[in-house]
Scaffold this motif. Structure first.
Motif, PDB file in Angstrom:
ATOM      1  N   ASP A 242      43.564  43.625  36.135  1.00  0.00           N
ATOM      2  CA  ASP A 242      42.784  43.039  37.223  1.00  0.00           C
ATOM      3  C   ASP A 242      41.298  43.024  36.866  1.00  0.00           C
ATOM      4  O   ASP A 242      40.607  42.027  37.096  1.00  0.00           O
ATOM      5  CB  ASP A 242      42.969  43.836  38.520  1.00  0.00           C
ATOM      6  CG  ASP A 242      44.375  43.752  39.075  1.00  0.00           C
ATOM      7  OD1 ASP A 242      45.044  42.724  38.863  1.00  0.00           O
ATOM      8  OD2 ASP A 242      44.806  44.740  39.719  1.00  0.00           O
ATOM      9  N   PHE A 243      40.828  44.131  36.317  1.00  0.00           N
ATOM     10  CA  PHE A 243      39.416  44.233  35.962  1.00  0.00           C
ATOM     11  C   PHE A 243      39.062  43.179  34.919  1.00  0.00           C
ATOM     12  O   PHE A 243      38.034  42.499  35.024  1.00  0.00           O
ATOM     13  CB  PHE A 243      39.100  45.634  35.427  1.00  0.00           C
ATOM     14  CG  PHE A 243      37.652  45.841  35.084  1.00  0.00           C
ATOM     15  CD1 PHE A 243      36.761  46.323  36.032  1.00  0.00           C
ATOM     16  CD2 PHE A 243      37.167  45.538  33.816  1.00  0.00           C
ATOM     17  CE1 PHE A 243      35.410  46.511  35.714  1.00  0.00           C
ATOM     18  CE2 PHE A 243      35.831  45.715  33.485  1.00  0.00           C
ATOM     19  CZ  PHE A 243      34.946  46.193  34.447  1.00  0.00           C
ATOM     20  N   ALA A 244      39.920  43.040  33.906  1.00  0.00           N
ATOM     21  CA  ALA A 244      39.668  42.054  32.850  1.00  0.00           C
ATOM     22  C   ALA A 244      39.656  40.641  33.424  1.00  0.00           C
ATOM     23  O   ALA A 244      38.806  39.806  33.044  1.00  0.00           O
ATOM     24  CB  ALA A 244      40.720  42.182  31.753  1.00  0.00           C
ATOM     25  N   ASP A 245      40.573  40.351  34.342  1.00  0.00           N
ATOM     26  CA  ASP A 245      40.633  39.017  34.956  1.00  0.00           C
ATOM     27  C   ASP A 245      39.380  38.731  35.774  1.00  0.00           C
ATOM     28  O   ASP A 245      38.819  37.625  35.718  1.00  0.00           O
ATOM     29  CB  ASP A 245      41.879  38.904  35.849  1.00  0.00           C
ATOM     30  CG  ASP A 245      43.176  38.911  35.054  1.00  0.00           C
ATOM     31  OD1 ASP A 245      43.129  38.673  33.828  1.00  0.00           O
ATOM     32  OD2 ASP A 245      44.233  39.178  35.673  1.00  0.00           O
ATOM     33  N   VAL A 246      38.941  39.724  36.545  1.00  0.00           N
ATOM     34  CA  VAL A 246      37.738  39.558  37.362  1.00  0.00           C
ATOM     35  C   VAL A 246      36.516  39.357  36.463  1.00  0.00           C
ATOM     36  O   VAL A 246      35.666  38.489  36.726  1.00  0.00           O
ATOM     37  CB  VAL A 246      37.537  40.775  38.286  1.00  0.00           C
ATOM     38  CG1 VAL A 246      36.142  40.756  38.925  1.00  0.00           C
ATOM     39  CG2 VAL A 246      38.607  40.801  39.362  1.00  0.00           C
ATOM     40  N   ALA A 247      36.406  40.151  35.401  1.00  0.00           N
ATOM     41  CA  ALA A 247      35.264  40.032  34.492  1.00  0.00           C
ATOM     42  C   ALA A 247      35.218  38.644  33.851  1.00  0.00           C
ATOM     43  O   ALA A 247      34.143  38.044  33.712  1.00  0.00           O
ATOM     44  CB  ALA A 247      35.345  41.112  33.422  1.00  0.00           C
TER      45      ALA A 247
END
Length: 549
Positions: A242-247
């Motif tokens: 999720d963090f990678a997608d948001v970034a």
């Protein structure tokens, strides 16, 4: 704390990356042959100062035993007096401290300086050393004539000075007779410094040589542009994917989700904690010390960061930006996040007003395991005194006792805001509001707060919603804080070689994340680190840990 102009950029107190002592300073940092026995193993340990909370204001949001700070949504209406009489004797006191602010005006043109001198009852000769010059200056001081030492010296924990403990043992006053156990009752504000700060400062050879600067439990924190991350899909309970997608989604045009500065290893502290990797050192139930570098979770965090960098989520200048430049990019929206110490909120919120809403990010989880956060060393640094006669030492301790006054006292207000009418006025709720003069004459530029300070609290003038948000965030993350098990412990090898060996690992980790080196280079560096002193450090920390347990 006084709010600063946006032009007065955020002081980078903790960026997560270890600063590197220049090779040429290694000899200068020494105080002679390395024969000082600084270990606590086999020694009779001095009792920590008997804690007794100093008189202050009752918080609006309660602290917890686990480490959540007390919060104040409004400024106390009635300030207490914590020091009954002027502590000084009219003499001159020489002090030296690191600073993250701009050089102050001299005493003659500085009302704040003179006001503090009047309150203390002494003349202060202040040697102020910038963070960039601190190691070089300390190397000179440590190698110099003991008689030429300042009376009071701030030892900043952001750097590991070679043979620091040996220098302290040989050159500083042993404060055990003055502060250990019930002896500290003569200095009520020093007695109000929580025991966790003394423990993380640590003893040297079983004795107490310093006074710690207490800090909150959360350490290196990922500060995000809340609007940017929310619009890109940020959510509570997110995973590493999720963090990678948001970034990736938040990165577009000239805006990058992830900012980093030189020395921060692309914000490695935050990501390694989210992967639940040790922060420096971990200790198991048998007392065995294990370094973060050999932990597979730490290695996984580096690989994860390398992928974030490869995906373009990091600002392209992440390895060359200064902390000040990164702060500028954060405030203008170019960088959507940055790693910095939790305490930076005190300037971050005032500086960002009208530009964006900052927030400390919640950690993401990995493989269905909730992530952790970095637990800070509860002592930002410590203060030592030059060896002197008993009466002189007691005078210096009285001065530090004044500086350590808690929030909600007249002494705290003077130290942190200066003179009412000159350096601050009051808003409609009575909270101090910094004047133009207060923006240049203050405790940031004339850093008395790095000599001694009362326990930290959550307070932002006129921003009760910020205090509530930070208090709520701490309640969520304090239970998952990961502490470096070596805090407060002594290792002869670490003080002698730790800085150089850390530089080897920092350079390698940065190169791997940046894509300049393969992961195999990391594995080779770990082997070198272990053989050149890492394994020895583990043995020495284990012995000192056993002695302190």
């Amino acid at each position: 704390m006084p709010s600063m102009s946006r032009r007065t950029l955020l002081r980078s107190m903790t960026t997560g990356g270890a600063a590197v002592c220049l090779p040429g300073l290694l000899t200068a940092c020494s105080t002679g042959s390395d024969d000082g026995d600084v270990s606590n193993a086999g020694k009779k340990l001095a009792a920590w100062p008997a804690y007794k909370a100093a008189s202050g204001a009752k918080p609006d949001l309660a602290a917890t035993e686990s480490g959540v700070q007390p919060g104040y949504t409004s400024y106390p209406a009635d300030l207490a007096t914590s020091v009954a009489r002027t502590p000084g004797d009219g003499s001159t006191v020489k002090v030296m401290s690191v600073t993250f602010g701009t050089p102050p005006k001299g005493r003659g043109q500085n009302q704040y300086w003179r006001a503090v001198e009047k309150a203390l009852g002494v003349k202060i000769e202040f040697t102020i050393v910038s963070q960039a010059d601190y190691q070089k200056k300390m190397a000179t001081v440590m190698a110099g004539d003991p008689d030429s030492l300042p009376d009071i010296i701030n030892v900043f924990s952001g750097f590991v000075l070679p043979r620091e403990a040996q220098f302290v043992q040989r050159r500083a006053e042993d404060l055990t007779p003055f502060l250990s156990g019930e002896a500290v009752k003569d200095y009520p504000n020093l007695a109000g410094i929580p025991t966790h700060a003394w423990r993380d400062m640590g003893r040297v050879g079983g004795r107490i040589y310093g006074i710690p600067l207490e800090r909150p439990l959360p350490g290196s924190t990922l500060w995000i542009n809340q609007g940017m991350f929310r619009d890109a899909g940020m959510k509570e309970g997110w995973t590493s994917q999720d963090f990678a997608d948001v970034a990736k989604k938040a990165t577009h045009g000239k805006a990058y989700a992830l900012g980093a500065s030189t020395g921060s290893l692309f914000g490695n502290a935050v990501h390694s904690a989210a992967h639940n990797a040790p922060q420096g050192w971990a200790v198991d139930t048998k007392g065995t010390f294990r370094p973060n570098f050999t932990d597979e979770r730490y290695k996984a965090a580096i690989a994860y960061q390398a992928q974030l960098r490869k995906n373009g989520s990091y600002h392209p200048d992440a390895t060359s930006l200064s902390a000040v430049d990164l702060n500028t990019l954060f405030l203008n929206g170019t960088a959507g996040s940055m790693q910095n110490g939790f305490g930076s909120y005190q300037t971050l919120y005032p500086d960002s007003k009208g530009l964006l809403t900052p927030a400390p990010a919640l950690p993401y989880g990995v493989d269905d395991t909730p992530g952790g956060i970095v637990a800070a060393r509860r002592s930002f640094g410590y203060t030592i005194l030059k060896k002197a006669k008993k009466e002189r030492v007691e005078l210096l301790l009285r001065l530090l006792d004044y500086l350590a006054a808690p929030f909600g006292t007249k002494e705290w207000e003077l130290m942190h805001y200066g003179l009412e009418g000159a350096h601050f006025t009051r808003d409609k709720d009575g909270a101090p509001k910094t004047t133009k003069l207060g923006q240049v004459e203050n405790v940031n530029n004339l850093p008395f707060k790095y000599l001694a300070e009362g326990p930290q609290v959550l307070f932002v003038p006129g921003r009760p919603e910020v205090v509530r948000a930070l208090h709520a965030w701490q309640q969520k993350v304090v239970p998952v804080a990961i502490r470096n098990a070596s805090y407060g412990l002594q290792s002869r090898t670490s003080t002698a070689q730790g800085t150089t060996l850390r530089a080897l690992m920092d350079d390698t980790i940065t190169a791997v994340i940046a894509g300049r080196s393969p992961m195999s280079e990391y594995d080779a560096a770990v082997k070198t680190w272990r053989s050149r002193g890492g394994d020895k450090m583990a043995e020495e920390f284990a012995k000192d840990y056993a002695a302190n347990s």
